[in-house]
Scaffold this active site. Structure first.
Site, PDB file in Angstrom:
ATOM      1  N   LYS A   1      -1.714   4.371   6.128  1.00  0.00           N
ATOM      2  CA  LYS A   1      -0.747   3.337   6.507  1.00  0.00           C
ATOM      3  C   LYS A   1       0.183   3.827   7.626  1.00  0.00           C
ATOM      4  CE  LYS A   1      -1.307   0.952   2.228  1.00  0.00           C
ATOM      5  NZ  LYS A   1      -1.857  -0.396   2.355  1.00  0.00           N
TER       6      LYS A   1
ATOM      7  N   LYS B   1       3.136 -12.201   4.194  1.00  0.00           N
ATOM      8  CA  LYS B   1       4.463 -12.582   3.700  1.00  0.00           C
ATOM      9  C   LYS B   1       5.493 -12.509   4.814  1.00  0.00           C
ATOM     10  CE  LYS B   1       2.992 -10.619  -0.654  1.00  0.00           C
ATOM     11  NZ  LYS B   1       2.852  -9.343  -1.348  1.00  0.00           N
TER      12      LYS B   1
ATOM     13  N   HIS C   1     -12.038  -3.933  -2.070  1.00  0.00           N
ATOM     14  CA  HIS C   1     -10.720  -3.851  -1.440  1.00  0.00           C
ATOM     15  C   HIS C   1     -10.545  -2.628  -0.554  1.00  0.00           C
ATOM     16  CE1 HIS C   1      -8.546  -7.190  -3.379  1.00  0.00           C
ATOM     17  NE2 HIS C   1      -9.291  -6.955  -4.431  1.00  0.00           N
TER      18      HIS C   1
ATOM     19  N   LYS D   1       5.374  -0.997   2.119  1.00  0.00           N
ATOM     20  CA  LYS D   1       4.033  -0.992   1.544  1.00  0.00           C
ATOM     21  C   LYS D   1       3.851   0.326   0.809  1.00  0.00           C
ATOM     22  CE  LYS D   1       2.400  -1.660   5.659  1.00  0.00           C
ATOM     23  NZ  LYS D   1       1.533  -2.798   5.387  1.00  0.00           N
TER      24      LYS D   1
END
Length: 777
Positions: free
Chosen positions: A516, A622, A334, A510
């Site tokens: 990020k 999503k 991941h 998130k």
């Protein structure tokens, strides 16, 4: 009204009377949740029992994961049973609004995307009848509850998610196993959570292990009034599953993390060996014929040497046990970041699991004899990703670009040695929770245009493409407006901030991590704020920039970014000069339930990590499914989102992986800082007193421009991508003014989301990695 619903209502009322001596109307949300949960468990018990028995003769798969971010279960379970609306109506007839269950805590046994992915996979497996069960840990305290103090700091409080009970699990004490450490032995007690399939009678199982002491009380010590020693064994055992991801900055913290991982591995494998013997006899050489195990990242990688140890304890040779293990395990990676690939010092591991270290070293010797250039142990450190690749059938990445990076960069030597083991399995999300449950209005609109069945077969949603016209766009925009109104009410209740649903909702929700690039987002907002005050953005459409994120408690720089965002939000939201143009909100305690409100209301989905760092992402999927356009880099699954929906329907910016690699050695962020006065002014707010300044913000400033002893300046290329990012952000803002054209982009995203169903992903795992087939009912 079907009999199942009436029975559940009757049993709920009986549970309330028996347990709490209250009526349906008198019950608190917690009491109602407990009683309703128990009633549903009774209603599904026959299907659950039959589902377990049906699977026994066939090969099945097990998902080993340290996290399962399953969220609040009551609504999703009723939805998957197909009775949510009927139950709401039944309760309403008796004067009870099931919306009161919004007050129930989430089951936050996960930290972010990895744990939520595990939950989506179990939902998909149950819904598609794929024989997959999950194993994990039942932490007493899940991911912390987050709030902000007056200075904007993240404040963490324990999440005691079972304080009012846990009706969605069943304690199976008769399947308790013992896990031994050098200094003590613990009981791993299983709690089974049903995973209710959608539009099927199939019910899967998630088995969570809770650690308990063999003897809870040393009676002699207690009698001698040595009360601490009397409870020493109890505390020592329960500490293992007390907290999700305990702080591992110290030696003892690391030892606790290893204990957690070993309990997950050993207890689960002991349980599998028990069921194997019941179903297939004592010939353990056939174990891999019937069982496949997927390691969800490296947290459960100790399962590999543990299975070898257990098989050798049954009389099998090392070589034979190794061969069984290699056919049993597969590994999902991941992350491409080296610091996140688990490596454990052997001395540390030996203090907790000495037999496991011996087996790892033996595996390493075998590897080095076969492939002298490869290693598992180096510099007295065990590399758990290398172990997982070598003793496994397959390794997969979770997006096309990520899987290619694994082969080209992270594990290129391993790919050269074992090319047949490498695969891609692009992540997915369950459309039941992330469309049907959280956005019933959009679900109904889609149903009117493509018919029923798309929540079970998301490929059908592609039928929307031929029906996108001005009429359907107006319909969609009306749905989006309603979801914004609903979110405004939620934010007013929880944050005390009043928002206008006519604003653009630009969303970044998130985990908080430097890569990020929430910092790039807030710097652009500061830049926009100054430009608005100067009258330089006359056509700017009013926008609320919405953040939701938690930082790891020990991650000082991420917490500094949270504090800075909150301080900027306070400055902007209190400035009447921009009140009709700009709002910034950082919601507290972002979790699955909050996501179910935010995601359907979003217009713009910020997915802005530098190319090559985000393995896949699932939040991007999503938001796409609910009709947000992606403002993002060509990173992770953004690449495939742009391919599916068309790049013209997204806002793609920034340097590619190849472009970053070409400049990273010579890149100087100060050159960009010096040459871009608007960006320089925004960055200076970290230190110039425009918002309250502190040492942590000054450290952020210098990390961007000067670097640190462990990272070059601007390690995640905020300044490198900034101009491109701001251009794309402002272009999306301008485009929104044409509500039909922008709505078309949004609907194209909805209609193109089929690839990102976790049903598709789990079928690919089943066919191409586990080699199992759906169970017939």
């Amino acid at each position: 009204m079907n009999n199942n619903c009436l029975n559940i209502l009757k049993w709920t009322e009986a549970q309330l009377k028996y347990t709490y001596d209250v009526s349906l109307q008198q019950a608190t949300p917690q009491e109602l949740h407990e009683a309703l949960g128990q009633a549903v468990m009774m209603a599904i018990s026959d299907d659950w029992s039959r589902s377990k028995k049906t699977r026994m003769p066939n090969r099945k798969a097990y998902y080993f994961s340290a996290e399962y971010l399953i969220g609040r279960l009551v609504y999703s379970n009723l939805f998957n049973l197909g009775i949510l609306d009927e139950m709401k109506e039944l309760f309403a007839q008796r004067g009870v609004d099931l919306a009161i269950l919004e007050d129930i805590e989430d089951d936050a046994l996960g930290n972010g995307g990895l744990g939520r992915l595990a939950a989506c996979f179990l939902d998909s497996a149950a819904s598609t009848n794929i024989p997959l069960s999950g194993y994990g840990l039942r932490y007493k305290f899940g991911l912390f509850k987050q709030s902000f103090d007056a200075e904007g700091n993240q404040v963490e409080n324990a999440d005691d998610w079972t304080k009012f009970g846990d009706p969605w699990s069943f304690r199976r004490y008769n399947h308790t196993v013992k896990v031994k450490f050098p200094d003590h032995t613990v009981l791993a007690v299983p709690y089974d959570v049903p995973i209710i399939g959608y539009d099927t009678s199939n019910v899967g199982t998630l088995r969570l292990w809770q650690c308990e002491a063999e003897e809870e009380l040393d009676f002699n010590a207690f009698n001698n009034q040595d009360y601490l020693r009397a409870l020493d064994a109890k505390n020592k055992a329960e500490d293992i599953t007390r907290v999700l991801y305990p702080n591992d900055s110290t030696w003892e913290g690391k030892r606790l993390r290893i204990k957690q991982q070993y309990v997950l591995s050993s207890a689960s494998l002991q349980d599998m060996l028990r069921t194997f013997k019941i179903a297939h006899g004592n010939d353990l050489s056939r174990f891999a014929e019937f069982y496949a195990v997927q390691l969800n990242d490296t947290h459960p990688a100790m399962s590999i040497p543990e299975l070898i140890r257990l098989l050798m304890a049954e009389g099998m040779s090392f070589d034979d046990a190794f061969n069984v293990a290699q056919k049993t395990f597969s590994y999902t990676n991941h992350t491409v970041m080296g610091e996140a690939l688990e490596k454990w010092p052997l001395d540390l591991m030996r203090s907790v699991v000495p037999e496991i270290v011996d087996i790892i070293c033996r595996i390493d010797e075998k590897l080095k004899w076969e492939h002298p250039g490869l290693f598992i142990v180096k510099d007295n450190t065990a590399h758990m990703a290398n172990l997982s690749i070598y003793v496994g059938s397959y390794i997969n990445g979770v997006a096309e670009i990520h899987s290619q990076i694994l082969k080209d960069d992270c594990f290129k030597d391993w790919y050269y040695a074992f090319p047949e083991r490498f695969q891609n399995k692009t992540n997915g999300i369950t459309p039941r929770r992330w469309l049907g449950l959280c956005n019933p209005e959009l679900t109904e609109m889609i149903r009117q245009h493509v018919g029923t069945g798309f929540l079970k077969n998301l490929e059908l949603i592609g039928g929307l493409k031929d029906q996108i016209n001005n009429g359907t766009i107006v319909e969609f925009n009306a749905v989006k407006r309603k979801k914004k109104e609903q979110l405004c009410a939620v934010i007013a209740k929880h944050e005390g901030v009043m928002l206008n649903p006519d604003f653009i909702f630009d969303v970044q929700v998130k985990r908080l991590h430097e890569y990020k690039r929430q910092l790039m987002n807030i710097l652009s907002i500061v830049d926009i704020y100054f430009r608005l005050k100067e009258g330089r953005l006359p056509d700017f459409h009013p926008t609320v920039y919405l953040f939701g994120a938690k930082s790891a408690p020990g991650y000082a720089r991420a917490k500094a970014i949270i504090r800075y965002i909150n301080r900027v939000a306070k400055m902007i939201n209190n400035d009447p000069a921009v009140a009709d143009k700009l709002k910034v909100v950082f919601v507290q305690n972002y979790n699955c339930s909050y996501a179910e409100h935010i995601i359907p209301a979003a217009d713009i989905s910020e997915q802005i990590s530098p190319a090559g760092t985000e393995a896949s992402g699932t939040g991007n999927m999503k938001l796409m499914l609910n009709g947000a356009v992606t403002l993002g880099t060509l990173d992770g699954a953004n690449v495939e989102i742009a391919q599916e929906a068309g790049k013209e329907n997204e806002y793609i910016f920034g340097h590619t992986v190849e472009q970053i690699n070409a400049v990273k050695d010579t890149y100087r962020s100060r050159d960009i800082y010096d040459s871009n006065p608007d960006l320089r002014r925004a960055i200076n707010t970290l230190v110039d007193g425009t918002v309250p300044t502190d040492d942590a913000q000054r450290e952020l400033f210098h990390a961007l421009l000067d670097g640190t002893s462990w990272h070059k300046a601007d390690h995640y290329f905020v300044l490198l991508d900034y101009a491109s990012y701001l251009d794309a952000k402002l272009q999306a803002n301008r485009d929104y003014a044409d509500r039909l054209a922008f709505g078309r982009k949004c609907l194209m995203n909805v209609a193109s989301a089929a690839k990102f169903s976790s049903d598709r992903t789990i079928r690919q795992y089943a066919e191409e990695i586990w080699h199992i087939t759906p169970t017939q009912y």
